[in-house]
Write an enzyme that holds these catalytic residues in place. Structure first.
Site, PDB file in Angstrom:
ATOM      1  N   LEU A   1       0.833  -1.210   0.000  1.00 12.80           N
ATOM      2  CA  LEU A   1       0.000   0.000   0.000  1.00 12.80           C
ATOM      3  C   LEU A   1       0.866   1.256   0.000  1.00 12.80           C
ATOM      4  O   LEU A   1       0.679   2.148  -0.819  1.00 12.80           O
ATOM      5  CB  LEU A   1      -0.928  -0.009   1.213  1.00 12.80           C
ATOM      6  CG  LEU A   1      -1.803   1.228   1.432  1.00 12.80           C
ATOM      7  CD1 LEU A   1      -2.784   1.405   0.268  1.00 12.80           C
ATOM      8  CD2 LEU A   1      -2.567   1.128   2.760  1.00 12.80           C
TER       9      LEU A   1
ATOM     10  N   GLY B   1       3.214   7.642   2.706  1.00  9.65           N
ATOM     11  CA  GLY B   1       2.985   6.541   3.621  1.00  9.65           C
ATOM     12  C   GLY B   1       1.615   6.675   4.255  1.00  9.65           C
ATOM     13  O   GLY B   1       0.702   5.880   4.018  1.00  9.65           O
TER      14      GLY B   1
ATOM     15  N   GLU C   1       1.441   0.070  10.278  1.00  7.96           N
ATOM     16  CA  GLU C   1      -0.028  -0.002  10.246  1.00  7.96           C
ATOM     17  C   GLU C   1      -0.674   1.332  10.630  1.00  7.96           C
ATOM     18  O   GLU C   1      -1.733   1.379  11.242  1.00  7.96           O
ATOM     19  CB  GLU C   1      -0.554  -1.107  11.185  1.00  7.96           C
ATOM     20  CG  GLU C   1       0.085  -2.464  11.006  1.00  7.96           C
ATOM     21  CD  GLU C   1      -0.347  -3.173   9.733  1.00  7.96           C
ATOM     22  OE1 GLU C   1      -0.938  -2.508   8.873  1.00  7.96           O
ATOM     23  OE2 GLU C   1      -0.076  -4.357   9.601  1.00  7.96           O
TER      24      GLU C   1
END
Length: 386
Positions: A130, A136, A367
């Site tokens: 991703l 980010g 995450e």
């Protein structure tokens, strides 16, 4: 120092057997190898494969596709136990579970029957692509693009900070198939042997050195159109849903790492003699350990509470963000305090607590950084969430 009472899990024979198996594997297979692999920066691929063959790579997914179908509360407990012995392996299980989420929850029945059993069976390892070099936290503005060319998508771009880059068997590639913003993103399931997928040199990380992290270049990689997971341009919602689950995984890893650090510090403080008695008897040390124990118990309860919401089919995004935020901050503090308890001995590599402290830092970043978690939580509060 894990007990059934601390877990909050229902006491069933199946859960008891799973926890016993996990502890056995963690003690016999993980703990003896952790320091050596971390020092050499070698990913324990065969060990992760062993965990997979033991059923630990598909725990929260349906039995009909090769998973174990267990509650998320129990799955997180497994992660906690693994992380207390070796964080890199627990993280590998968590990342793989995250990588299975798009197909398991958003794939068609035919896609799930075709690909999910291999993913959950233990032989394959997944990665979640991703993030990008320029974005980010700003995932909605990713630039990797996929253009439909006949019966395949041609995918071009660069992904960054990809755990399992170079060792994964499949990648979830989030790419732009439509216009700007979150509405133009799709999810493609790509095999790692695709010649257009090119993992780059590994990053030289501060901790988790046994866990490979690298950029992945997609140079016109052709991904069959039937590997589109979920609706076209509907990938952003898939990515965010996966991250809610993934944040619980990282939170559980944080609790386990903190517990491992506390257990080691307690053992050292009991054995270390100064001024004629064990240093754990001095308040300056004993109070540090008491605070750490309390913080870990609170983090564990928060994580299990969030997982229980997920298991009940209730909204849990807010609880996941709170769990990830609190548990990883606790891990950073507890591991730092564990180094302090050992004093000079804690600063050298003869003892694992300096490694635990370095590893804890990354849990506040992956995450979704803890600043992002605070942003998520504050937005819920602004909407009137309690």
């Amino acid at each position: 120092m894990f007990t059934d009472e601390m877990s909050g899990l229902p006491e069933t024979p199946e859960i008891a057997a799973l926890m016993e198996l996990t502890c056995e594997l963690a003690d016999k297979e993980l703990a003896p190898r952790a320091a050596d692999h971390e020092e050499r920066g070698e990913f324990p691929r065969e060990l992760v494969r062993t965990l997979g063959r033991s059923g630990l790579l598909g725990l929260p997914y349906p039995e009909e596709f090769g998973g174990a179908g267990i509650a998320y509360t129990a799955y997180l407990r497994v992660l906690e136990i693994l992380a207390s012995r070796w964080l890199a392996v627990a993280e590998a299980v968590s990342v793989h579970t995250l990588a299975c989420y798009p197909l398991a929850h958003h794939g068609t029945d035919e896609q799930r029957r075709r690909w999910l059993p291999e993913m959950l069976g233990g032989e394959q390892l997944g990665a979640y692509a991703l993030s990008e070099p320029a974005g980010g936290s700003d995932a909605a503005n990713l630039t990797t693009r996929a253009v439909l060319d006949g019966d395949a998508y041609a995918v071009t771009g660069v992904k960054a900070w990809i755990t399992h880059a170079g060792v994964a068997d499949f990648y979830n590639v989030f790419c732009r198939t439509g216009g700007p913003g979150s509405g133009g993103i799709s999810c493609l399931l790509a095999d790692a042997d695709n010649p257009g997928i090119q993992p780059q040199a590994r990053e030289r990380t501060m901790g988790l050195r046994a866990s490979p992290v690298a950029q992945v270049v997609l140079d016109g990689a052709r991904v069959d159109a039937d590997r589109l997971i979920g609706p076209l341009d509907g990938g952003f919602a898939i990515a965010m849903g996966a991250l809610d689950s993934g944040r619980l995984g990282i939170a559980a890893c944080a609790v386990g790492l903190a517990q491992g650090a506390l257990d080691y510090a307690i053992g050292y403080a009991r054995d270390r003699q100064q001024f004629g008695r064990s240093i754990i008897d001095f308040q300056g040390v004993g109070f540090l350990l008491a605070d750490a124990s309390t913080q870990i118990a609170a983090a564990r309860a928060l994580v299990q509470s969030a997982a229980a919401l997920r298991d009940a089919g209730k909204p849990y995004s807010l609880a996941a963000a709170q769990s990830k935020l609190f548990a990883t901050d606790v891990a950073m503090k507890v591991t730092t305090d564990a180094v302090q308890v050992l004093g000079g001995a804690g600063y050298v590599t003869d003892h694992p607590v300096e490694r635990y402290m370095r590893e804890a830092k990354v849990l506040q970043i992956v995450e979704g950084t803890n600043q992002i978690q605070r942003l998520v939580i504050s937005r819920y509060l602004a909407k009137g969430a309690v």
